[in-house]
Design a protein around this motif. Sequence first.
Motif, PDB file in Angstrom:
ATOM      1  N   ALA A 128      -0.669  -2.754   6.900  1.00  0.00           N
ATOM      2  CA  ALA A 128      -1.503  -3.326   5.850  1.00  0.00           C
ATOM      3  C   ALA A 128      -0.701  -4.141   4.846  1.00  0.00           C
ATOM      4  CB  ALA A 128      -2.241  -2.201   5.116  1.00  0.00           C
ATOM      5  N   ALA A 129      -1.219  -5.320   4.530  1.00  0.00           N
ATOM      6  CA  ALA A 129      -0.708  -6.050   3.378  1.00  0.00           C
ATOM      7  C   ALA A 129      -0.983  -5.197   2.145  1.00  0.00           C
ATOM      8  CB  ALA A 129      -1.396  -7.403   3.261  1.00  0.00           C
ATOM      9  N   ASP A 130       0.054  -4.810   1.434  1.00  0.00           N
ATOM     10  CA  ASP A 130      -0.075  -3.939   0.273  1.00  0.00           C
ATOM     11  C   ASP A 130      -0.372  -4.775  -0.971  1.00  0.00           C
ATOM     12  OD1 ASP A 130      -0.016  -1.629  -1.280  1.00  0.00           O
ATOM     13  OD2 ASP A 130       1.808  -0.874  -0.333  1.00  0.00           O
ATOM     14  N   GLU A 131      -0.726  -4.102  -2.058  1.00  0.00           N
ATOM     15  CA  GLU A 131      -0.991  -4.807  -3.313  1.00  0.00           C
ATOM     16  C   GLU A 131       0.347  -5.125  -3.990  1.00  0.00           C
ATOM     17  OE1 GLU A 131      -3.688  -4.583  -7.397  1.00  0.00           O
ATOM     18  OE2 GLU A 131      -3.277  -2.752  -6.265  1.00  0.00           O
ATOM     19  N   VAL A 132       0.985  -6.190  -3.516  1.00  0.00           N
ATOM     20  CA  VAL A 132       2.327  -6.515  -3.996  1.00  0.00           C
ATOM     21  C   VAL A 132       2.338  -6.936  -5.459  1.00  0.00           C
ATOM     22  CG1 VAL A 132       3.326  -7.060  -1.755  1.00  0.00           C
ATOM     23  CG2 VAL A 132       2.103  -8.848  -3.023  1.00  0.00           C
ATOM     24  N   ALA A 133       1.169  -7.271  -6.022  1.00  0.00           N
ATOM     25  CA  ALA A 133       1.102  -7.616  -7.440  1.00  0.00           C
ATOM     26  C   ALA A 133       1.058  -6.382  -8.341  1.00  0.00           C
ATOM     27  CB  ALA A 133      -0.118  -8.491  -7.715  1.00  0.00           C
ATOM     28  N   ALA A 134       0.984  -5.194  -7.755  1.00  0.00           N
ATOM     29  CA  ALA A 134       1.012  -3.978  -8.570  1.00  0.00           C
ATOM     30  C   ALA A 134       2.340  -3.907  -9.320  1.00  0.00           C
ATOM     31  CB  ALA A 134       0.837  -2.749  -7.684  1.00  0.00           C
ATOM     32  N   PRO A 135       2.320  -3.595 -10.617  1.00  0.00           N
ATOM     33  CA  PRO A 135       3.558  -3.599 -11.414  1.00  0.00           C
ATOM     34  C   PRO A 135       4.671  -2.735 -10.831  1.00  0.00           C
ATOM     35  CG  PRO A 135       1.627  -3.351 -12.828  1.00  0.00           C
ATOM     36  CD  PRO A 135       1.131  -3.243 -11.418  1.00  0.00           C
ATOM     37  N   GLU A 136       4.298  -1.642 -10.158  1.00  0.00           N
ATOM     38  CA  GLU A 136       5.309  -0.732  -9.605  1.00  0.00           C
ATOM     39  C   GLU A 136       6.206  -1.415  -8.583  1.00  0.00           C
ATOM     40  OE1 GLU A 136       1.589   1.785 -10.471  1.00  0.00           O
ATOM     41  OE2 GLU A 136       2.065  -0.241  -9.748  1.00  0.00           O
ATOM     42  N   PHE A 137       5.709  -2.483  -7.949  1.00  0.00           N
ATOM     43  CA  PHE A 137       6.460  -3.121  -6.880  1.00  0.00           C
ATOM     44  C   PHE A 137       7.381  -4.239  -7.361  1.00  0.00           C
ATOM     45  CE2 PHE A 137       3.000  -1.872  -3.640  1.00  0.00           C
ATOM     46  CZ  PHE A 137       3.719  -0.747  -3.265  1.00  0.00           C
ATOM     47  N   THR A 243       9.097  -4.499   7.711  1.00  0.00           N
ATOM     48  CA  THR A 243       9.648  -4.800   6.385  1.00  0.00           C
ATOM     49  C   THR A 243       8.839  -5.885   5.672  1.00  0.00           C
ATOM     50  OG1 THR A 243      11.151  -6.471   7.318  1.00  0.00           O
ATOM     51  CG2 THR A 243      11.992  -4.206   7.112  1.00  0.00           C
ATOM     52  N   GLY A 244       7.744  -6.331   6.270  1.00  0.00           N
ATOM     53  CA  GLY A 244       7.043  -7.473   5.719  1.00  0.00           C
ATOM     54  C   GLY A 244       5.697  -7.196   5.071  1.00  0.00           C
ATOM     55  N   HIS A 245       5.133  -6.000   5.249  1.00  0.00           N
ATOM     56  CA  HIS A 245       3.772  -5.773   4.783  1.00  0.00           C
ATOM     57  C   HIS A 245       3.671  -4.916   3.528  1.00  0.00           C
ATOM     58  CE1 HIS A 245       2.774  -6.955   9.029  1.00  0.00           C
ATOM     59  NE2 HIS A 245       1.874  -7.641   8.351  1.00  0.00           N
ATOM     60  N   SER A 246       4.649  -4.088   3.285  1.00  0.00           N
ATOM     61  CA  SER A 246       4.595  -3.198   2.118  1.00  0.00           C
ATOM     62  C   SER A 246       6.014  -2.843   1.704  1.00  0.00           C
ATOM     63  CB  SER A 246       3.821  -1.919   2.466  1.00  0.00           C
ATOM     64  OG  SER A 246       3.940  -0.963   1.436  1.00  0.00           O
ATOM     65  N   PRO A 247       6.307  -2.873   0.417  1.00  0.00           N
ATOM     66  CA  PRO A 247       7.664  -2.516  -0.028  1.00  0.00           C
ATOM     67  C   PRO A 247       8.064  -1.086   0.312  1.00  0.00           C
ATOM     68  CG  PRO A 247       6.502  -3.726  -1.752  1.00  0.00           C
ATOM     69  CD  PRO A 247       5.483  -3.398  -0.690  1.00  0.00           C
ATOM     70  N   ASP A 248       7.075  -0.196   0.459  1.00  0.00           N
ATOM     71  CA  ASP A 248       7.404   1.206   0.736  1.00  0.00           C
ATOM     72  C   ASP A 248       6.628   1.764   1.926  1.00  0.00           C
ATOM     73  OD1 ASP A 248       4.857   1.419  -0.270  1.00  0.00           O
ATOM     74  OD2 ASP A 248       5.366   2.699  -1.964  1.00  0.00           O
ATOM     75  N   ASN A 249       6.188   0.860   2.831  1.00  0.00           N
ATOM     76  CA  ASN A 249       5.406   1.278   4.002  1.00  0.00           C
ATOM     77  C   ASN A 249       4.222   2.173   3.631  1.00  0.00           C
ATOM     78  OD1 ASN A 249       6.774  -0.247   5.842  1.00  0.00           O
ATOM     79  ND2 ASN A 249       7.751   1.449   6.908  1.00  0.00           N
ATOM     80  N   GLY A 250       3.550   1.781   2.554  1.00  0.00           N
ATOM     81  CA  GLY A 250       2.289   2.421   2.211  1.00  0.00           C
ATOM     82  C   GLY A 250       2.374   3.736   1.467  1.00  0.00           C
ATOM     83  N   ALA A 251       3.561   4.137   1.017  1.00  0.00           N
ATOM     84  CA  ALA A 251       3.677   5.427   0.329  1.00  0.00           C
ATOM     85  C   ALA A 251       2.859   5.447  -0.963  1.00  0.00           C
ATOM     86  CB  ALA A 251       5.141   5.736   0.040  1.00  0.00           C
ATOM     87  N   LEU A 252       2.990   4.403  -1.785  1.00  0.00           N
ATOM     88  CA  LEU A 252       2.214   4.341  -3.025  1.00  0.00           C
ATOM     89  C   LEU A 252       0.730   4.162  -2.723  1.00  0.00           C
ATOM     90  CD1 LEU A 252       1.987   4.151  -6.112  1.00  0.00           C
ATOM     91  CD2 LEU A 252       2.463   1.697  -5.917  1.00  0.00           C
ATOM     92  N   LEU A 253       0.417   3.317  -1.770  1.00  0.00           N
ATOM     93  CA  LEU A 253      -0.982   3.078  -1.418  1.00  0.00           C
ATOM     94  C   LEU A 253      -1.675   4.370  -1.031  1.00  0.00           C
ATOM     95  CD1 LEU A 253      -3.247   1.007  -0.917  1.00  0.00           C
ATOM     96  CD2 LEU A 253      -2.332   0.699   1.396  1.00  0.00           C
ATOM     97  N   ALA A 254      -0.996   5.220  -0.274  1.00  0.00           N
ATOM     98  CA  ALA A 254      -1.600   6.477   0.179  1.00  0.00           C
ATOM     99  C   ALA A 254      -1.925   7.399  -0.992  1.00  0.00           C
ATOM    100  CB  ALA A 254      -0.664   7.184   1.157  1.00  0.00           C
ATOM    101  N   THR A 255      -1.116   7.349  -2.054  1.00  0.00           N
ATOM    102  CA  THR A 255      -1.393   8.211  -3.214  1.00  0.00           C
ATOM    103  C   THR A 255      -2.570   7.710  -4.033  1.00  0.00           C
ATOM    104  OG1 THR A 255       0.081   7.039  -4.762  1.00  0.00           O
ATOM    105  CG2 THR A 255       1.069   8.744  -3.355  1.00  0.00           C
ATOM    106  N   ARG A 256      -2.948   6.451  -3.854  1.00  0.00           N
ATOM    107  CA  ARG A 256      -4.015   5.859  -4.665  1.00  0.00           C
ATOM    108  C   ARG A 256      -5.394   6.038  -4.041  1.00  0.00           C
ATOM    109  NH1 ARG A 256      -2.414  -0.188  -5.556  1.00  0.00           N
ATOM    110  NH2 ARG A 256      -4.132  -0.101  -7.074  1.00  0.00           N
ATOM    111  N   ILE A 257      -5.447   6.473  -2.787  1.00  0.00           N
ATOM    112  CA  ILE A 257      -6.716   6.652  -2.083  1.00  0.00           C
ATOM    113  C   ILE A 257      -6.888   8.141  -1.781  1.00  0.00           C
ATOM    114  CG2 ILE A 257      -8.074   6.031  -0.069  1.00  0.00           C
ATOM    115  CD1 ILE A 257      -6.330   3.525   0.206  1.00  0.00           C
ATOM    116  N   PRO A 258      -7.888   8.791  -2.364  1.00  0.00           N
ATOM    117  CA  PRO A 258      -8.041  10.244  -2.172  1.00  0.00           C
ATOM    118  C   PRO A 258      -8.123  10.631  -0.699  1.00  0.00           C
ATOM    119  CG  PRO A 258      -9.522   9.444  -3.895  1.00  0.00           C
ATOM    120  CD  PRO A 258      -8.923   8.228  -3.249  1.00  0.00           C
ATOM    121  N   GLY A 259      -7.269  11.579  -0.314  1.00  0.00           N
ATOM    122  CA  GLY A 259      -7.323  12.116   1.043  1.00  0.00           C
ATOM    123  C   GLY A 259      -6.756  11.219   2.120  1.00  0.00           C
ATOM    124  N   ALA A 260      -6.175  10.082   1.762  1.00  0.00           N
ATOM    125  CA  ALA A 260      -5.637   9.172   2.776  1.00  0.00           C
ATOM    126  C   ALA A 260      -4.492   9.833   3.533  1.00  0.00           C
ATOM    127  CB  ALA A 260      -5.160   7.879   2.131  1.00  0.00           C
TER     128      ALA A 260
END
Length: 301
Positions: A128-137, A243-260
């Motif tokens: 998945a293309a991650d939300e690269v504009a998120a401040p954490e990234f 190495t091209g879709h998410s800075p952390d391979n979805g680790a942060l994204l998974a914490t933002r979606i309940p139960g992911a």
Amino acid sequence: MTAFVTAPARLGETRLPDGRLLGWAEWGPPDGVPVLLCPGAATSRRLGFGAGVVDALGVRLVSVDRPGLGASTPAPGRTFAGFATDIRALCALRGLGRPAVVGNSQGAPFALACAEAGVASALALVSAADEVAAPEFAPALPAELRTLTERAVQDPSGAEEFFAGFDADAIWGLVMSGSPDCDLAVYREDGFSAAFRRALAEGFARGAAAGYARDTVLAMGRWPFALDTVTVPVDIWYGEQDTGHSPDNGALLATRIPGARRRVVPGVGGALLWTHAEPVLTSLLERHPMACGEPRPGPRT
């Protein structure tokens, strides 16, 4: 040799209530469990996945051209919410009910839009293309990507004009130059290469690069979704060498979606959708309401 993709079993266009057309392609049995694919950047409906798998699993795979790509009518200024509305209408018109949805690469935030809007019954985000504009990234982004991301947020019209300068050959070049060897083995396979390049050519055919440019600005900007309100089951899949879709391979994204549930697969990169179609679809079907006995919607012409 393994076939990663096959030609669609069915192709068509559906007229939406406002008169625009959405192009779609289907694989698998017409009465199968509906799974809707939001394809990756700039590719048309023709690039599916799961060759030899969708029929075996009883999946009716439906890939959709986003507005301005392939056979779908351009819709300048479109939004994620507008896309979810289009898909809701398509599902009603094509008898898909509330399908499971797969979002690949740049298609991932569009799949999330469907989930947040209640259109999807289950979700798989693959490479998945991650939300690269998120401040954490911000500290983790390469300088060039950080500059493009800032422009997409601060000057979306200028960023859209910049991305409109791309074409099918440019996208193919980016894919080939930025992929690890394990992915290149897939992309260079004769059948896959031909299908991928045809899908890119079709993706740019109708509105030049306008559809791709709009997609990219939406995906690279701040996402308007409340991810913590997504209540459908979500699987997040990344290849360990991606190495091209998410800075952390979805680790942060998974914490933002309940139960992911996040899965990182060794030995593969961004080609995961094609190399691991069976486990992706099997897991998705296990979490789909139809696995619990709900009746299947019927196909419509």
